[in-house]
Design a protein around this motif. Structure first.
Motif, PDB file in Angstrom:
ATOM      1  N   LYS A  58     -13.650   2.563  -7.898  1.00 17.06           N
ATOM      2  CA  LYS A  58     -12.240   2.898  -8.123  1.00 17.06           C
ATOM      3  C   LYS A  58     -11.401   2.506  -6.903  1.00 17.06           C
ATOM      4  O   LYS A  58     -10.350   1.884  -7.026  1.00 17.06           O
ATOM      5  CB  LYS A  58     -12.131   4.405  -8.420  1.00 17.06           C
ATOM      6  N   THR A  59     -11.876   2.885  -5.714  1.00 14.55           N
ATOM      7  CA  THR A  59     -11.072   2.599  -4.528  1.00 14.55           C
ATOM      8  C   THR A  59     -11.105   1.116  -4.208  1.00 14.55           C
ATOM      9  O   THR A  59     -10.147   0.570  -3.690  1.00 14.55           O
ATOM     10  CB  THR A  59     -11.560   3.414  -3.318  1.00 14.55           C
ATOM     11  N   THR A  96     -11.823  -0.572   2.663  1.00 14.55           N
ATOM     12  CA  THR A  96     -11.870   0.776   2.106  1.00 14.55           C
ATOM     13  C   THR A  96     -12.946   1.538   2.870  1.00 14.55           C
ATOM     14  O   THR A  96     -14.037   1.001   3.098  1.00 14.55           O
ATOM     15  CB  THR A  96     -12.249   0.738   0.613  1.00 14.55           C
ATOM     16  N   LEU A 133      -0.764   4.864  -1.467  1.00 10.81           N
ATOM     17  CA  LEU A 133      -2.147   4.957  -0.990  1.00 10.81           C
ATOM     18  C   LEU A 133      -2.192   5.445   0.457  1.00 10.81           C
ATOM     19  O   LEU A 133      -1.234   5.240   1.216  1.00 10.81           O
ATOM     20  CB  LEU A 133      -2.815   3.575  -1.086  1.00 10.81           C
ATOM     21  N   GLU A 165      -6.160  -4.878  -5.656  1.00  9.94           N
ATOM     22  CA  GLU A 165      -4.773  -5.045  -6.114  1.00  9.94           C
ATOM     23  C   GLU A 165      -3.842  -5.330  -4.943  1.00  9.94           C
ATOM     24  O   GLU A 165      -2.966  -6.187  -5.049  1.00  9.94           O
ATOM     25  CB  GLU A 165      -4.312  -3.805  -6.886  1.00  9.94           C
ATOM     26  N   ASN A 181     -10.897  -1.116  -6.384  1.00  6.01           N
ATOM     27  CA  ASN A 181      -9.846  -1.686  -7.221  1.00  6.01           C
ATOM     28  C   ASN A 181      -8.469  -1.599  -6.555  1.00  6.01           C
ATOM     29  O   ASN A 181      -7.684  -2.541  -6.639  1.00  6.01           O
ATOM     30  CB  ASN A 181      -9.811  -0.995  -8.576  1.00  6.01           C
ATOM     31  N   ASP A 182      -8.155  -0.476  -5.894  1.00  5.11           N
ATOM     32  CA  ASP A 182      -6.869  -0.357  -5.190  1.00  5.11           C
ATOM     33  C   ASP A 182      -6.741  -1.461  -4.138  1.00  5.11           C
ATOM     34  O   ASP A 182      -5.702  -2.098  -3.996  1.00  5.11           O
ATOM     35  CB  ASP A 182      -6.764   1.010  -4.483  1.00  5.11           C
ATOM     36  N   LYS A 227       2.428   1.867  -3.367  1.00  2.00           N
ATOM     37  CA  LYS A 227       1.434   2.396  -4.315  1.00  2.00           C
ATOM     38  C   LYS A 227       1.045   3.832  -3.988  1.00  2.00           C
ATOM     39  O   LYS A 227       0.232   4.425  -4.695  1.00  2.00           O
ATOM     40  CB  LYS A 227       0.156   1.529  -4.280  1.00  2.00           C
ATOM     41  N   ALA A 249       0.840  -1.207   0.000  1.00  2.00           N
ATOM     42  CA  ALA A 249       0.000   0.000   0.000  1.00  2.00           C
ATOM     43  C   ALA A 249       0.873   1.253   0.000  1.00  2.00           C
ATOM     44  O   ALA A 249       0.575   2.219  -0.719  1.00  2.00           O
ATOM     45  CB  ALA A 249      -0.942  -0.009   1.202  1.00  2.00           C
TER      46      ALA A 249
END
Ligand code: HPA
Length: 233
Positions: A219-220, A201, A146, A226, A222-223, A144, A141
């Motif tokens: 969208k979040t 999330t 985030l 991943e 998807n993070d 990335k 994380a």
């Protein structure tokens, strides 16, 4: 076949992602996995196995709440030999600095469920994440870029509680966010000596009253997927 999962033993990988919503299981399989096959449709609680960057990974819907996730986790571990269980879900923030779309890694889980009070004759048990999976997820994380927070979450038995301010006591003691499954997941992983992690999330905030739009949520989400798939072994 187990009671709630209509798969043969080798249909399920050693690492399983666990979204609450079975449609999210399908979304993950369709958008992130190669050659995915659906191994379960019992009760509409879809389960898929496919390949992510050469690794065999499964994704299984769990339903909402500790009783539901406990059924699937129990069968995944005891009937299918699953070793790594990674919940991917949403949570409500209980802290000012924890914003919508931020990611929470649940290091531990408090709960208002009686499940462990019953199991441990009125005494407390502290459901805890696998440090190995937690460290890996945290490092990924951060790489990335985030916004990620690590800490205690509340696994609540109620989404629609009676006291709208009940969360404030947990918040005062540093609990980051509320969801409904992690205490059950971590306790069963400990019981059977396997690894578990919850990645969340923030979908809404009890502090500000804000909630994400469905577009933002995707969208979040998807993070988070991943991170979970990169953690998968
Ligand atoms: N409560 C319980 N579970 C949740 C919440 C919440 O506010 N938000 C997302 N999952």
């Amino acid at each position: 076949m187990s009671i709630h999962i209509g798969a043969r033993e080798n249909d399920i990988a050693k690492t399983v992602l666990l979204p609450g919503d079975p449609m999210r299981a399908r979304y993950i399989a369709e958008n992130f996995l190669e050659n995915a096959i659906c191994y379960n449709e019992v009760r509409g609680m879809y389960g898929f196995t496919g390949i992510y960057k050469g690794k065999r990974v499964s994704v299984q819907g769990t339903g909402m709440g500790i009783p539901s996730i406990s059924i699937y986790v129990n069968e995944l571990i005891t009937q299918y030999g699953v070793k790594n269980l990674i919940r991917v879900g949403t949570c409500g923030s209980m802290q000012e600095g924890l914003n919508i779309r931020d990611i929470v890694l649940a290091m531990s889980s408090s709960t208002d469920s009686a499940i462990n009070k019953l199991r441990f004759n009125g005494m407390d048990y502290a459901p805890t994440a696998s440090f190995r999976l937690l460290k890996k997820a945290y490092d990924i994380a951060c790489e990335k870029g985030l916004n990620v927070k690590v800490g205690n979450v509340l696994s609540s038995d109620t989404f629609y509680g009676d006291d709208p301010d009940a969360w404030r006591l947990w918040a005062k003691f540093g609990v980051l966010a509320v969801e409904m499954e992690t205490a059950g997941l971590y306790t069963l992983a400990a019981k059977y000596g396997v690894d578990a992690l919850t990645i969340l999330t923030v979908s809404d905030s009890l502090v500000t009253g804000h909630a994400t739009s469905s577009e933002e949520r995707e969208k979040t989400f998807n993070d988070m997927i991943e991170i979970a798939l990169e953690v998968a072994e």
